[in-house]
Each structure stands twice: as C-alpha cells, then as structure tokens.
Design a protein around this motif. Sequence first.
Motif, PDB file in Angstrom:
ATOM      1  N   PRO A 270     -19.365 -18.885 -38.883  1.00  0.00           N
ATOM      2  CA  PRO A 270     -20.526 -18.021 -38.599  1.00  0.00           C
ATOM      3  C   PRO A 270     -20.183 -16.538 -38.756  1.00  0.00           C
ATOM      4  O   PRO A 270     -19.070 -16.112 -38.432  1.00  0.00           O
ATOM      5  CB  PRO A 270     -20.862 -18.356 -37.144  1.00  0.00           C
ATOM      6  CG  PRO A 270     -19.569 -18.842 -36.566  1.00  0.00           C
ATOM      7  CD  PRO A 270     -18.868 -19.559 -37.672  1.00  0.00           C
ATOM      8  N   LYS A 271     -21.137 -15.797 -39.275  1.00  0.00           N
ATOM      9  CA  LYS A 271     -20.964 -14.346 -39.386  1.00  0.00           C
ATOM     10  C   LYS A 271     -21.195 -13.721 -38.019  1.00  0.00           C
ATOM     11  O   LYS A 271     -21.988 -14.211 -37.222  1.00  0.00           O
ATOM     12  CB  LYS A 271     -21.943 -13.763 -40.408  1.00  0.00           C
ATOM     13  CG  LYS A 271     -21.850 -14.395 -41.786  1.00  0.00           C
ATOM     14  CD  LYS A 271     -20.450 -14.291 -42.351  1.00  0.00           C
ATOM     15  CE  LYS A 271     -20.343 -15.005 -43.698  1.00  0.00           C
ATOM     16  NZ  LYS A 271     -18.956 -15.029 -44.190  1.00  0.00           N
ATOM     17  N   ARG A 272     -20.516 -12.632 -37.757  1.00  0.00           N
ATOM     18  CA  ARG A 272     -20.592 -12.010 -36.433  1.00  0.00           C
ATOM     19  C   ARG A 272     -20.784 -10.507 -36.547  1.00  0.00           C
ATOM     20  O   ARG A 272     -20.510  -9.900 -37.587  1.00  0.00           O
ATOM     21  CB  ARG A 272     -19.347 -12.339 -35.611  1.00  0.00           C
ATOM     22  CG  ARG A 272     -18.033 -12.116 -36.337  1.00  0.00           C
ATOM     23  CD  ARG A 272     -16.867 -12.627 -35.536  1.00  0.00           C
ATOM     24  NE  ARG A 272     -16.550 -11.751 -34.414  1.00  0.00           N
ATOM     25  CZ  ARG A 272     -16.048 -12.166 -33.253  1.00  0.00           C
ATOM     26  NH1 ARG A 272     -15.856 -13.447 -33.040  1.00  0.00           N
ATOM     27  NH2 ARG A 272     -15.760 -11.308 -32.282  1.00  0.00           N
ATOM     28  N   ILE A 273     -21.233  -9.920 -35.467  1.00  0.00           N
ATOM     29  CA  ILE A 273     -21.435  -8.469 -35.394  1.00  0.00           C
ATOM     30  C   ILE A 273     -21.074  -8.036 -33.982  1.00  0.00           C
ATOM     31  O   ILE A 273     -21.211  -8.823 -33.033  1.00  0.00           O
ATOM     32  CB  ILE A 273     -22.904  -8.089 -35.727  1.00  0.00           C
ATOM     33  CG1 ILE A 273     -23.078  -6.566 -35.857  1.00  0.00           C
ATOM     34  CG2 ILE A 273     -23.871  -8.620 -34.691  1.00  0.00           C
ATOM     35  CD1 ILE A 273     -22.829  -6.052 -37.231  1.00  0.00           C
ATOM     36  N   LEU A 274     -20.585  -6.818 -33.821  1.00  0.00           N
ATOM     37  CA  LEU A 274     -20.231  -6.311 -32.503  1.00  0.00           C
ATOM     38  C   LEU A 274     -21.405  -5.555 -31.896  1.00  0.00           C
ATOM     39  O   LEU A 274     -22.205  -4.952 -32.608  1.00  0.00           O
ATOM     40  CB  LEU A 274     -19.015  -5.394 -32.589  1.00  0.00           C
ATOM     41  CG  LEU A 274     -17.742  -6.009 -33.179  1.00  0.00           C
ATOM     42  CD1 LEU A 274     -16.586  -5.025 -33.074  1.00  0.00           C
ATOM     43  CD2 LEU A 274     -17.387  -7.318 -32.487  1.00  0.00           C
ATOM     44  N   ARG A 275     -21.485  -5.555 -30.594  1.00  0.00           N
ATOM     45  CA  ARG A 275     -22.613  -4.929 -29.905  1.00  0.00           C
ATOM     46  C   ARG A 275     -22.703  -3.438 -30.192  1.00  0.00           C
ATOM     47  O   ARG A 275     -23.788  -2.859 -30.229  1.00  0.00           O
ATOM     48  CB  ARG A 275     -22.511  -5.163 -28.389  1.00  0.00           C
ATOM     49  CG  ARG A 275     -21.325  -4.482 -27.708  1.00  0.00           C
ATOM     50  CD  ARG A 275     -21.259  -4.799 -26.221  1.00  0.00           C
ATOM     51  NE  ARG A 275     -22.502  -4.456 -25.551  1.00  0.00           N
ATOM     52  CZ  ARG A 275     -22.851  -4.902 -24.344  1.00  0.00           C
ATOM     53  NH1 ARG A 275     -22.044  -5.738 -23.698  1.00  0.00           N
ATOM     54  NH2 ARG A 275     -23.967  -4.540 -23.792  1.00  0.00           N
ATOM     55  N   ARG A 276     -21.553  -2.773 -30.402  1.00  0.00           N
ATOM     56  CA  ARG A 276     -21.548  -1.324 -30.624  1.00  0.00           C
ATOM     57  C   ARG A 276     -21.875  -0.941 -32.071  1.00  0.00           C
ATOM     58  O   ARG A 276     -22.072   0.248 -32.365  1.00  0.00           O
ATOM     59  CB  ARG A 276     -20.193  -0.741 -30.236  1.00  0.00           C
ATOM     60  CG  ARG A 276     -19.040  -1.190 -31.121  1.00  0.00           C
ATOM     61  CD  ARG A 276     -17.756  -0.482 -30.763  1.00  0.00           C
ATOM     62  NE  ARG A 276     -16.639  -0.889 -31.605  1.00  0.00           N
ATOM     63  CZ  ARG A 276     -15.825  -1.893 -31.341  1.00  0.00           C
ATOM     64  NH1 ARG A 276     -16.005  -2.606 -30.232  1.00  0.00           N
ATOM     65  NH2 ARG A 276     -14.825  -2.197 -32.148  1.00  0.00           N
ATOM     66  N   ASN A 277     -21.900  -1.921 -32.960  1.00  0.00           N
ATOM     67  CA  ASN A 277     -22.204  -1.620 -34.359  1.00  0.00           C
ATOM     68  C   ASN A 277     -23.639  -1.143 -34.519  1.00  0.00           C
ATOM     69  O   ASN A 277     -24.532  -1.512 -33.747  1.00  0.00           O
ATOM     70  CB  ASN A 277     -21.990  -2.848 -35.239  1.00  0.00           C
ATOM     71  CG  ASN A 277     -20.524  -3.217 -35.433  1.00  0.00           C
ATOM     72  OD1 ASN A 277     -20.187  -4.374 -35.637  1.00  0.00           O
ATOM     73  ND2 ASN A 277     -19.638  -2.227 -35.363  1.00  0.00           N
ATOM     74  N   LEU A 278     -23.860  -0.329 -35.545  1.00  0.00           N
ATOM     75  CA  LEU A 278     -25.214   0.132 -35.841  1.00  0.00           C
ATOM     76  C   LEU A 278     -26.076  -1.033 -36.291  1.00  0.00           C
ATOM     77  O   LEU A 278     -25.596  -1.959 -36.958  1.00  0.00           O
ATOM     78  CB  LEU A 278     -25.192   1.206 -36.925  1.00  0.00           C
ATOM     79  CG  LEU A 278     -24.547   2.544 -36.561  1.00  0.00           C
ATOM     80  CD1 LEU A 278     -24.481   3.443 -37.780  1.00  0.00           C
ATOM     81  CD2 LEU A 278     -25.322   3.232 -35.438  1.00  0.00           C
ATOM     82  N   ALA A 279     -27.351  -0.964 -35.937  1.00  0.00           N
ATOM     83  CA  ALA A 279     -28.288  -2.005 -36.370  1.00  0.00           C
ATOM     84  C   ALA A 279     -28.343  -2.060 -37.890  1.00  0.00           C
ATOM     85  O   ALA A 279     -28.538  -3.127 -38.479  1.00  0.00           O
ATOM     86  CB  ALA A 279     -29.666  -1.733 -35.791  1.00  0.00           C
TER      87      ALA A 279
END
Length: 320
Positions: A270-279
């Motif tokens: 699965p691809k993931r993203i961090l909460r602090r990353n820009l939308a």
Amino acid sequence: MIETAKQVLRIEADAVLALQSRIDDTFSKAVKMVLACQGKVVVTGMGKSGLICQKIAATMASTGTPTFFLHPAEGIHGDLGMLSKGDVVIAVSYSGETEEVCRILPVIKRMGLPLIAMSGNPQSTLGIAGDTHLDVSVAEEACPLGLAPTASTTATLAMGDALAVALLNERGFKAEDFALFHPGGALGKKLLLRVEDLMHVGDEIPLVSPDTLLREALFEITSKKLGVTGVVDAEGALTGVFTDGDLRRIMELGLEGLQRPIHQVMSTKPKRILRRNLAAKALQIMESHSITSLFVFADDESKKPIGIVHLHDLLKSGVV
C-alpha cells in the motif's frame, strides 16, 4: 480598430522597455530605503495614478512588504494621521505637480519620513522633494489626444512591480510566505493545507483483519464510503489494502471469490503518506499511481495508520 489597438500596445511596450535604462543607483536607493523601513510603506497618488498606487501597494503587501494606500485628498483632511515615525512614503504623480500630492509633502518632510518620488519629471516639485526619484517618463501616451494617462500609467505600474519584486528577492521571500498571505487562493491551499487537515480519523478509517472474508469486508468498504479498506494485523500494522477496483477484478472470476479471506486478494504494497505532508503531495502520489486514497501515518517508522485521505477530500478543499 485593429491597427489602433496594435499601436497602443506598441507604444506601451516601448514605454516599459525604456525603463530598463533607468534602473540605476536611484532605484537601488529606493529598495534600500524600503528595506530599512521600521514602519510601513505608504503609497500615495491622485486620480489614475492613485489607482496604480493601490495596485502597487497591494503587490508589495502580498510579497512581504507591509504597505497601504493613502488617498492624498483624504490625507489633507485628516488621514495623514495614518503616517507615523518609521514609515516610508512612495508618492506618485506623473507631472510631479499634482496639487493634492504636493500639499502633503511638507507634512511628510516635517515628520522626517523618507520619500521615494515617482514621476515623469525629476525637476518637478515632487521630483525635487524626493530623497530618491524614479523616472517613469514616456515618449508619448497611447491616447491619440495625448490626454488620457495610458503609457504613463503602464510605465508607473511596471516600475512599481520592479520595486516589489526586487524587494521580494532581497527579503528571500518564498512561495510558502506568499501562500500565508493568500490562504483563500489555490496557491495558498496547495502550500498550506496538510494531510492531517483533511484526513479521516478514528472510526471513519476502514480497517479489517487479514482473515476477514471478502464478502464481510465489503460492508466495511461500503459503510465508510471511501471505496477502500485497509488490512491490519493483530498489532494494528497496515499489511495491505483492498479497493473497489480490486473487487471488480475478483468478481470477474465469479461469486466464489467473495468467500476468500481478504489477505489472499489484497494488495500487499500500500502507498502511504505522512500526516505532516502537504495535501498537494498526496494528490501527486494519487495521480502517479492512479489511486484515489492513501493511508496516513504519523512518521516514517510508524506502521499503524492514523488516518486516511481520499481524492474527494482534496477536491472539496480546492487543492485540485
């Protein structure tokens, strides 16, 4: 009509190009005066020049230089109270003799405020009063009668832009800084909104265990209305995802596919993203992998999802 319009553009283009040779020490002095300003920059002008002043003030304010417009006619009737020690004044008058502008010059001088004069005549009252003078003179107006300010206002606007951008560069102003002053615009949303501002959390996150039968997992997918479910192990770590797109492929093999445990048919990377990353980064990942949702994590080491963000969330926020 067409030839007239083309002639207007030629005249105004020539007027702007002629300014290049006047970017010299007087311009550098103006930039340094503003950079040294301890208060605000006050831009003042009358009539058509006043309208140009409002745009110059708006551009400077949005690019890191606190600036406002002062109407000189209102100034001589009380609004000069807006001025304070530490301010810098940019006064604009093409003739350099505009009555309302000239009448406020003694007050500016009495207060000891640095004055940047912008006119078409260095030897005018305004030109002589200025601590530095920016020459915006033009060879001719685009108006065939030579009456309506056309090329001269265009040249003044261009000089104001040159001043604003030079200040922007000197201050090291960045796109992120610009976005702070434009939170309602598309750029502001792209540079300010973070994934954590848009993600679904808590019970809104669709999650099932690896042994969940696919037909049972469908309830989780449909009830959370995100078109996906995550698959987590006993410790809550994300081990895979299953989307409605995956379901369509499984259904092509027959209804018996619904009896299989989801770990047999899920995507295991699965691809993931961090909460602090820009939308905006979430959107970039979705587009590059042709997916519509991303599970959100607290940091790079975390394996437990703390949220999920969907393409629809980005659309509603205006990031797209």
